[in-house]
Design a protein around this motif. Structure first.
Motif, PDB file in Angstrom:
ATOM      1  N   ARG A 102       0.848  -1.189   0.000  1.00 50.77           N
ATOM      2  CA  ARG A 102       0.000   0.000   0.000  1.00 50.77           C
ATOM      3  C   ARG A 102       0.885   1.240   0.000  1.00 50.77           C
ATOM      4  O   ARG A 102       2.042   1.206   0.430  1.00 50.77           O
ATOM      5  N   VAL A 103       0.330   2.354  -0.482  1.00 50.87           N
ATOM      6  CA  VAL A 103       1.076   3.606  -0.613  1.00 50.87           C
ATOM      7  C   VAL A 103       0.192   4.761  -0.161  1.00 50.87           C
ATOM      8  O   VAL A 103      -1.025   4.767  -0.405  1.00 50.87           O
ATOM      9  N   ALA A 104       0.793   5.737   0.502  1.00 48.59           N
ATOM     10  CA  ALA A 104       0.112   6.993   0.835  1.00 48.59           C
ATOM     11  C   ALA A 104       0.986   8.148   0.349  1.00 48.59           C
ATOM     12  O   ALA A 104       2.208   8.015   0.242  1.00 48.59           O
ATOM     13  N   PHE A 105       0.351   9.293   0.055  1.00 48.48           N
ATOM     14  CA  PHE A 105       1.066  10.474  -0.406  1.00 48.48           C
ATOM     15  C   PHE A 105       0.923  11.589   0.626  1.00 48.48           C
ATOM     16  O   PHE A 105      -0.181  11.838   1.136  1.00 48.48           O
ATOM     17  N   TYR A 106       2.023  12.287   0.916  1.00 45.57           N
ATOM     18  CA  TYR A 106       1.989  13.462   1.780  1.00 45.57           C
ATOM     19  C   TYR A 106       2.560  14.650   1.018  1.00 45.57           C
ATOM     20  O   TYR A 106       3.583  14.541   0.341  1.00 45.57           O
ATOM     21  N   GLU A 107       1.895  15.804   1.155  1.00 46.16           N
ATOM     22  CA  GLU A 107       2.316  17.021   0.473  1.00 46.16           C
ATOM     23  C   GLU A 107       2.633  18.110   1.498  1.00 46.16           C
ATOM     24  O   GLU A 107       1.948  18.244   2.506  1.00 46.16           O
ATOM     25  N   TYR A 108       3.680  18.892   1.202  1.00 47.27           N
ATOM     26  CA  TYR A 108       4.109  19.982   2.072  1.00 47.27           C
ATOM     27  C   TYR A 108       4.251  21.247   1.229  1.00 47.27           C
ATOM     28  O   TYR A 108       4.672  21.190   0.076  1.00 47.27           O
ATOM     29  N   LEU A 109       3.930  22.391   1.821  1.00 45.39           N
ATOM     30  CA  LEU A 109       3.953  23.641   1.066  1.00 45.39           C
ATOM     31  C   LEU A 109       4.412  24.781   1.956  1.00 45.39           C
ATOM     32  O   LEU A 109       3.992  24.890   3.113  1.00 45.39           O
ATOM     33  N   LEU A 110       5.283  25.624   1.426  1.00 44.24           N
ATOM     34  CA  LEU A 110       5.713  26.837   2.125  1.00 44.24           C
ATOM     35  C   LEU A 110       5.601  28.012   1.167  1.00 44.24           C
ATOM     36  O   LEU A 110       6.197  28.004   0.088  1.00 44.24           O
ATOM     37  N   LEU A 111       4.850  29.034   1.572  1.00 41.67           N
ATOM     38  CA  LEU A 111       4.675  30.241   0.772  1.00 41.67           C
ATOM     39  C   LEU A 111       5.444  31.396   1.407  1.00 41.67           C
ATOM     40  O   LEU A 111       5.695  31.408   2.620  1.00 41.67           O
ATOM     41  N   PHE A 112       5.777  32.384   0.585  1.00 35.96           N
ATOM     42  CA  PHE A 112       6.588  33.511   1.039  1.00 35.96           C
ATOM     43  C   PHE A 112       5.827  34.823   0.880  1.00 35.96           C
ATOM     44  O   PHE A 112       4.873  34.926   0.101  1.00 35.96           O
ATOM     45  N   ILE A 132      16.587  36.064   9.428  1.00 34.96           N
ATOM     46  CA  ILE A 132      15.685  36.092  10.575  1.00 34.96           C
ATOM     47  C   ILE A 132      15.447  34.653  10.992  1.00 34.96           C
ATOM     48  O   ILE A 132      15.065  33.809  10.182  1.00 34.96           O
ATOM     49  N   THR A 133      15.689  34.380  12.261  1.00 30.65           N
ATOM     50  CA  THR A 133      15.500  33.018  12.764  1.00 30.65           C
ATOM     51  C   THR A 133      14.166  32.895  13.505  1.00 30.65           C
ATOM     52  O   THR A 133      13.641  33.893  14.009  1.00 30.65           O
ATOM     53  N   PRO A 134      13.599  31.684  13.549  1.00 31.29           N
ATOM     54  CA  PRO A 134      14.091  30.445  12.952  1.00 31.29           C
ATOM     55  C   PRO A 134      14.017  30.498  11.426  1.00 31.29           C
ATOM     56  O   PRO A 134      13.028  30.965  10.870  1.00 31.29           O
ATOM     57  N   SER A 135      15.053  30.029  10.781  1.00 34.28           N
ATOM     58  CA  SER A 135      15.133  30.100   9.328  1.00 34.28           C
ATOM     59  C   SER A 135      14.646  28.807   8.686  1.00 34.28           C
ATOM     60  O   SER A 135      14.412  27.801   9.355  1.00 34.28           O
ATOM     61  N   VAL A 136      14.516  28.844   7.369  1.00 36.45           N
ATOM     62  CA  VAL A 136      14.000  27.720   6.589  1.00 36.45           C
ATOM     63  C   VAL A 136      15.142  26.862   6.063  1.00 36.45           C
ATOM     64  O   VAL A 136      16.088  27.380   5.469  1.00 36.45           O
ATOM     65  N   ASN A 137      15.044  25.569   6.291  1.00 37.38           N
ATOM     66  CA  ASN A 137      15.898  24.594   5.622  1.00 37.38           C
ATOM     67  C   ASN A 137      15.017  23.887   4.602  1.00 37.38           C
ATOM     68  O   ASN A 137      14.093  23.165   4.972  1.00 37.38           O
ATOM     69  N   SER A 138      15.282  24.101   3.324  1.00 32.94           N
ATOM     70  CA  SER A 138      14.393  23.557   2.293  1.00 32.94           C
ATOM     71  C   SER A 138      14.336  22.042   2.322  1.00 32.94           C
ATOM     72  O   SER A 138      13.353  21.444   1.878  1.00 32.94           O
ATOM     73  N   LYS A 139      15.393  21.397   2.859  1.00 30.99           N
ATOM     74  CA  LYS A 139      15.437  19.941   2.900  1.00 30.99           C
ATOM     75  C   LYS A 139      14.747  19.360   4.128  1.00 30.99           C
ATOM     76  O   LYS A 139      14.546  18.155   4.206  1.00 30.99           O
ATOM     77  N   ASN A 140      14.408  20.217   5.080  1.00 28.30           N
ATOM     78  CA  ASN A 140      13.823  19.749   6.339  1.00 28.30           C
ATOM     79  C   ASN A 140      12.481  20.430   6.570  1.00 28.30           C
ATOM     80  O   ASN A 140      12.420  21.573   7.027  1.00 28.30           O
ATOM     81  N   VAL A 141      11.385  19.724   6.281  1.00 24.70           N
ATOM     82  CA  VAL A 141      10.056  20.328   6.400  1.00 24.70           C
ATOM     83  C   VAL A 141       9.718  20.692   7.831  1.00 24.70           C
ATOM     84  O   VAL A 141       8.813  21.497   8.074  1.00 24.70           O
ATOM     85  N   ALA A 142      10.414  20.110   8.807  1.00 24.16           N
ATOM     86  CA  ALA A 142      10.144  20.447  10.204  1.00 24.16           C
ATOM     87  C   ALA A 142      10.485  21.901  10.506  1.00 24.16           C
ATOM     88  O   ALA A 142      10.000  22.469  11.493  1.00 24.16           O
ATOM     89  N   THR A 143      11.297  22.544   9.664  1.00 25.80           N
ATOM     90  CA  THR A 143      11.657  23.950   9.877  1.00 25.80           C
ATOM     91  C   THR A 143      10.669  24.910   9.232  1.00 25.80           C
ATOM     92  O   THR A 143      10.718  26.114   9.513  1.00 25.80           O
TER      93      THR A 143
END
Length: 292
Positions: A102-112, A132-143
């Motif tokens: 089975r497969v599920a899809f997850y999507e993440y989005l960041l707008l500026f 300006i912190t906390p800053s964005v790490n494009s590879k880490n959605v937790a940020t």
């Protein structure tokens, strides 16, 4: 059983991305980072860049059981609204025993933030003079969400862009994955991202005799067949397209698409492991495969 052969028909720019797992690899993500630059012809003459990340997670249960998300991906570095990005997602059994998939899809989005002070419709992305912190790490959605809540910045090409809005699903709930044929998607932030789901994906039992299909139920796509070692499923996704009508607020957006795969041996333990009701359509599809 469907046997997928790689042929010369794949486009020249197509890239093959896959990774195998052994039984000791419980959760080992594969991160694929691809940058897209494009033009958004909205609100006058404007432009946009997108960064699309693809993290594939494979989970499996059972003796000598292993599987992988097997993907054909064609990078579009001039990704304009209305043009599709080929992304063929299937699953291959790389173990020694047959597997249910089975497969599920997850999507993440960041707008500026968009600079609209001139009121002329230029809609350029707003810049900060410094980080300006906390800053964005494009590879880490937790940020992404902490940065958006605090107006943190994302550094790109020696410039600092200000995060405004983040959509990050809570994987622990088991309810925030992509919903197939969900009317509510048209009112949400992902409405402009069109996922091309193949015709062999069904939401109810297909006509008798149909084989090699996916059955969608409650956020998961279940493959109809017991996949033998060395064999692959039919694709569960063909492509992703940024809709031609995407508004200016999507300029510079970061978008991440995560397919998550579960593989299990054909035992009745799967009913509890995957929380499948015994009178449901998926159980009926798997009934003849299951061993006690």
């Amino acid at each position: 059983m469907s046997k997928r052969k790689k042929t010369g028909r794949l486009l020249k720019k197509k890239q093959k991305k896959k990774r195998s797992f052994s039984l000791n690899s419980n959760k080992l993500p594969i991160l694929l980072l691809v940058s897209f630059f494009s033009s958004l012809m909205v609100l006058g003459s404007t432009y946009a860049w997108f960064t699309s990340q693809d993290e594939k997670e494979n989970n499996f249960v059972g003796t000598r059981l292993a599987a992988e998300i097997d993907e054909d991906f064609e990078a579009n570095y001039q990704w304009q609204p209305g043009l599709k990005t080929q992304k063929v997602v299937r699953v291959k059994n790389t173990g020694n025993v047959p597997a249910l998939i089975r497969v599920a899809f997850y999507e993440y989005l960041l707008l500026f933030e968009i600079d609209v002070t001139d009121q002329t419709g230029n809609g350029n992305l707003k810049l900060s003079a410094s980080e300006i912190t906390p800053s964005v790490n494009s590879k880490n959605v937790a940020t992404w969400k902490p940065a958006a809540l605090a107006g943190g910045t994302y550094k790109y090409d020696e410039k600092y862009y200000i995060a405004k809005e983040a959509v990050v699903p809570d994987r622990s709930t088991g309810t925030e994955m992509f919903k197939f044929q969900d009317a509510g998607r048209g009112n949400g932030p992902f409405k402009w991202f069109d996922l091309d789901i193949p015709g062999h994906v069904y939401t109810s039992a297909p006509p008798a005799g149909t084989t090699d299909y996916w059955l969608y139920s409650d956020g998961y796509f279940y493959y109809s067949e017991l996949v033998d070692p060395g064999q692959s499923t039919q694709p569960v996704l063909n492509s992703i397209t940024l809709n031609a009508s995407a508004p200016n607020k999507y300029k510079g957006a970061l978008y991440q698409f995560n397919p998550v795969m579960d593989a299990h041996d054909a035992t009745e333990v799967i009913l509890d492991a995957w929380d499948l009701p015994q009178l449901g359509a998926v159980h009926e599809m798997y009934r003849d495969y299951l061993e006690k």
